[in-house]
Design a protein around this motif. Structure first.
Motif, PDB file in Angstrom:
ATOM      1  N   GLY A 182       0.833  -1.184   0.000  1.00  0.00           N
ATOM      2  CA  GLY A 182       0.000   0.000   0.000  1.00  0.00           C
ATOM      3  C   GLY A 182       0.875   1.244   0.000  1.00  0.00           C
ATOM      4  O   GLY A 182       2.104   1.153   0.093  1.00  0.00           O
ATOM      5  N   PHE A 183       0.250   2.412  -0.096  1.00  0.00           N
ATOM      6  CA  PHE A 183       1.039   3.651  -0.049  1.00  0.00           C
ATOM      7  C   PHE A 183       0.192   4.783   0.510  1.00  0.00           C
ATOM      8  O   PHE A 183      -1.039   4.753   0.458  1.00  0.00           O
ATOM      9  N   TYR A 184       0.884   5.770   1.070  1.00  0.00           N
ATOM     10  CA  TYR A 184       0.242   6.990   1.536  1.00  0.00           C
ATOM     11  C   TYR A 184       0.365   8.039   0.433  1.00  0.00           C
ATOM     12  O   TYR A 184       1.433   8.195  -0.171  1.00  0.00           O
ATOM     13  N   PHE A 185      -0.717   8.771   0.203  1.00  0.00           N
ATOM     14  CA  PHE A 185      -0.691   9.843  -0.779  1.00  0.00           C
ATOM     15  C   PHE A 185      -0.796  11.180  -0.052  1.00  0.00           C
ATOM     16  O   PHE A 185      -1.713  11.396   0.747  1.00  0.00           O
ATOM     17  N   LEU A 186       0.145  12.064  -0.321  1.00  0.00           N
ATOM     18  CA  LEU A 186       0.145  13.395   0.272  1.00  0.00           C
ATOM     19  C   LEU A 186      -0.628  14.340  -0.639  1.00  0.00           C
ATOM     20  O   LEU A 186      -0.315  14.464  -1.820  1.00  0.00           O
ATOM     21  N   TYR A 187      -1.649  14.985  -0.109  1.00  0.00           N
ATOM     22  CA  TYR A 187      -2.433  15.913  -0.930  1.00  0.00           C
ATOM     23  C   TYR A 187      -2.582  17.242  -0.202  1.00  0.00           C
ATOM     24  O   TYR A 187      -2.339  17.353   0.996  1.00  0.00           O
ATOM     25  N   GLY A 188      -2.979  18.262  -0.964  1.00  0.00           N
ATOM     26  CA  GLY A 188      -3.150  19.581  -0.359  1.00  0.00           C
ATOM     27  C   GLY A 188      -1.860  20.148   0.187  1.00  0.00           C
ATOM     28  O   GLY A 188      -1.870  20.852   1.209  1.00  0.00           O
ATOM     29  N   VAL A 189      -0.734  19.878  -0.480  1.00  0.00           N
ATOM     30  CA  VAL A 189       0.546  20.424  -0.021  1.00  0.00           C
ATOM     31  C   VAL A 189       0.548  21.933  -0.277  1.00  0.00           C
ATOM     32  O   VAL A 189       0.428  22.394  -1.410  1.00  0.00           O
ATOM     33  N   HIS A 190       0.667  22.703   0.794  1.00  0.00           N
ATOM     34  CA  HIS A 190       0.665  24.162   0.677  1.00  0.00           C
ATOM     35  C   HIS A 190       1.749  24.743   1.579  1.00  0.00           C
ATOM     36  O   HIS A 190       1.995  24.240   2.677  1.00  0.00           O
ATOM     37  N   HIS A 191       2.381  25.795   1.103  1.00  0.00           N
ATOM     38  CA  HIS A 191       3.440  26.420   1.902  1.00  0.00           C
ATOM     39  C   HIS A 191       3.410  27.928   1.724  1.00  0.00           C
ATOM     40  O   HIS A 191       3.053  28.445   0.663  1.00  0.00           O
ATOM     41  N   GLU A 192       3.764  28.630   2.766  1.00  0.00           N
ATOM     42  CA  GLU A 192       3.810  30.092   2.764  1.00  0.00           C
ATOM     43  C   GLU A 192       5.150  30.541   3.315  1.00  0.00           C
ATOM     44  O   GLU A 192       5.601  30.047   4.347  1.00  0.00           O
TER      45      GLU A 192
ATOM     46  N   ASP B 182       1.485  -2.277   5.892  1.00  0.00           N
ATOM     47  CA  ASP B 182       1.881  -2.604   4.522  1.00  0.00           C
ATOM     48  C   ASP B 182       2.217  -1.383   3.673  1.00  0.00           C
ATOM     49  O   ASP B 182       2.331  -1.483   2.459  1.00  0.00           O
ATOM     50  N   CYS B 183       2.374  -0.205   4.285  1.00  0.00           N
ATOM     51  CA  CYS B 183       2.697   0.999   3.513  1.00  0.00           C
ATOM     52  C   CYS B 183       4.176   0.995   3.156  1.00  0.00           C
ATOM     53  O   CYS B 183       5.031   1.050   4.028  1.00  0.00           O
ATOM     54  N   MET B 184       4.463   0.922   1.862  1.00  0.00           N
ATOM     55  CA  MET B 184       5.849   0.849   1.404  1.00  0.00           C
ATOM     56  C   MET B 184       6.297   2.090   0.637  1.00  0.00           C
ATOM     57  O   MET B 184       7.457   2.205   0.288  1.00  0.00           O
ATOM     58  N   MET B 185       5.360   2.992   0.342  1.00  0.00           N
ATOM     59  CA  MET B 185       5.709   4.195  -0.416  1.00  0.00           C
ATOM     60  C   MET B 185       4.943   5.397   0.120  1.00  0.00           C
ATOM     61  O   MET B 185       3.829   5.258   0.611  1.00  0.00           O
ATOM     62  N   VAL B 186       5.562   6.569  -0.022  1.00  0.00           N
ATOM     63  CA  VAL B 186       4.891   7.840   0.199  1.00  0.00           C
ATOM     64  C   VAL B 186       4.911   8.568  -1.144  1.00  0.00           C
ATOM     65  O   VAL B 186       5.970   8.743  -1.744  1.00  0.00           O
ATOM     66  N   VAL B 187       3.729   8.955  -1.631  1.00  0.00           N
ATOM     67  CA  VAL B 187       3.597   9.500  -2.983  1.00  0.00           C
ATOM     68  C   VAL B 187       2.894  10.852  -2.925  1.00  0.00           C
ATOM     69  O   VAL B 187       1.992  11.058  -2.106  1.00  0.00           O
ATOM     70  N   THR B 188       3.309  11.770  -3.779  1.00  0.00           N
ATOM     71  CA  THR B 188       2.573  13.013  -3.958  1.00  0.00           C
ATOM     72  C   THR B 188       2.655  13.426  -5.408  1.00  0.00           C
ATOM     73  O   THR B 188       3.457  12.886  -6.182  1.00  0.00           O
ATOM     74  N   GLU B 189       1.800  14.371  -5.804  1.00  0.00           N
ATOM     75  CA  GLU B 189       1.794  14.872  -7.177  1.00  0.00           C
ATOM     76  C   GLU B 189       1.716  16.385  -7.126  1.00  0.00           C
ATOM     77  O   GLU B 189       0.833  16.949  -6.470  1.00  0.00           O
ATOM     78  N   VAL B 190       2.634  17.044  -7.811  1.00  0.00           N
ATOM     79  CA  VAL B 190       2.694  18.503  -7.779  1.00  0.00           C
ATOM     80  C   VAL B 190       2.726  19.045  -9.199  1.00  0.00           C
ATOM     81  O   VAL B 190       3.300  18.439 -10.105  1.00  0.00           O
ATOM     82  N   GLY B 191       2.113  20.218  -9.393  1.00  0.00           N
ATOM     83  CA  GLY B 191       2.069  20.832 -10.708  1.00  0.00           C
ATOM     84  C   GLY B 191       3.382  21.510 -11.068  1.00  0.00           C
ATOM     85  O   GLY B 191       4.274  21.681 -10.231  1.00  0.00           O
ATOM     86  N   SER B 192       3.473  21.921 -12.340  1.00  0.00           N
ATOM     87  CA  SER B 192       4.690  22.576 -12.822  1.00  0.00           C
ATOM     88  C   SER B 192       4.983  23.848 -12.058  1.00  0.00           C
ATOM     89  O   SER B 192       6.136  24.220 -11.830  1.00  0.00           O
TER      90      SER B 192
END
Length: 389
Positions: free
Chosen positions: A291-301, A325-335
């Protein structure tokens, strides 16, 4: 009511209809195993939906799965979901995912027909735009959507993958990380990301979903007690939320580079001999379902908030270590998020530097607005809904 469709080919005919769980579940699992997907030509993945083929869309406000039958054999499938998001303004969008066609029956128009029937369902539900994501080097998918169905290449976010190591990552003592309530998380997201592309209007439903493990904030030590009080926010801070994708389906690597396989064998030996080494748990069991954890709503100031993002990613990594069973941490970020991408730990070998999003206007009266939308430069961050991963 959804009607069945029959498409005539030269010597064969196939039927497109709504998915029937009792009839199709086992056959769809078999089709999924026959279809290889992956972040690159070097890595191929199989998806194990754990007996629930619509698990990836079940959490969306509206969803459907269509299947294609040929001579009583299930030869194709597609999934779609509908939600309201922020574009230039609020819009109803339909997301296309899970397009599968049996390798023995490709180039017969099955994939084209499945997409067209899904688009018809979108139109009946007043969808403004349809969109989909695919690997940039998936020439068959790009040809189908861009050349045959007139989708427009829209965004190229990066999928960043970091394997979970057997030992925890060290966190800075100068940064404080704390979990916030769903209500506070919703407030922060609507205030700071409400105008982000594809930001879902039902963010509250996402945050309260049982698969969402929570939202965390990072700031400098000493700032936590004042964070958010009377409208105060520190100069530098970051936040993200975590979605347990392993609660929906598992992934299994079916093909990997020789370097990964050699690493896997070596890591097993090193783990036994030198317990102090921090080997990725995934690579020591490379072909086991995970399985994997997905990081969403990544925001920084703030100008130095990148270090806050990195601290949060490390924190989630350490959370994943104690998961069964979590073997990966995944996120998706725009250009647009290139300035934060270097602060997100990831392995190039497992990551995809340019995923491809394509979009199409489904309402004729929105063509002019759509043309303007696709010409907008990539100067805004992108919100990736964890329900669509």
């Amino acid at each position: 009511m959804f009607y069945e469709y029959i498409t005539q080919m030269a010597f064969e005919e196939f039927k497109v209809r709504r998915y029937d769980g009792g009839l199709d579940r086992a056959r769809l699992e078999l089709l999924e195993r026959r279809c290889e997907v992956g972040p690159s030509q070097h890595v191929l993945l199989f998806t194990d939906t754990m007996g629930d083929p619509i698990s990836r869309i079940r959490n969306s406000p509206m969803y459907i799965m269509l299947v294609a039958e040929l001579n009583h054999e299930l030869v194709g499938a597609i999934q779609g979901s509908i939600k309201v998001v922020t574009m230039k303004e609020l819009a109803k969008v339909g997301y296309i995912l899970g397009l599968r066609v049996s390798p023995l029956h490709r180039r017969k128009g099955i994939g084209l027909s499945l997409v067209q029937h899904l688009e018809e369902w979108f139109v009946r539900h007043q969808v403004d735009y349809a969109y989909m994501a695919t690997e940039k080097d998936n020439t068959a998918s790009v040809d189908l959507f861009v050349n045959k169905l007139q989708y427009v290449k829209f965004r190229t976010p990066a999928i960043l993958v970091h394997p979970v190591r057997t030992r925890p990552l060290k966190l800075s003592s100068k940064i404080e990380i704390f979990k916030i309530s769903e209500e506070n998380a919703e407030y922060l997201y609507r205030r700071f990301m409400g105008l982000t592309e594809f930001f879902p209007s039902d963010i509250d439903k996402v945050l309260s979903n049982k698969l969402s493990l929570g939202t965390w904030v990072a700031c400098d030590q000493g700032e936590r007690c004042r964070f958010g009080h009377n409208g105060y926010f520190p100069t530098n801070w970051a936040m993200l939320s975590v979605w347990n994708s392993g609660g929906l389906f598992k992934m299994r690597i079916a093909k990997a580079p020789i370097s990964c396989m050699m690493y896997s064998k070596a890591s097993k030996v090193i783990n036994k001999a030198f317990a102090c080494f921090t080997m990725p748990a995934l690579l020591s069991n490379i072909f086991e379902p995970f399985g994997f954890y997905f990081l969403y709503g990544v925001h920084h100031e703030g100008p130095t908030s990148g270090k806050m993002v990195r601290a949060l990613c490390k924190y989630v990594h350490n959370m994943a270590r104690v998961s069964e069973d979590c073997m990966m941490v995944v996120t998706e970020v725009g250009s647009y998020d290139d300035r934060v991408r270097p602060h997100i730990p990831h392995w190039r070998l497992l990551s995809c530097p340019e995923d491809l999003w394509c979009i199409k206007a489904l309402k004729s009266e929105g063509r002019e607005s759509f043309n303007e939308l696709t010409r907008i430069p990539r100067t805004r961050p992108l919100f990736v809904d964890p329900r669509e991963v």
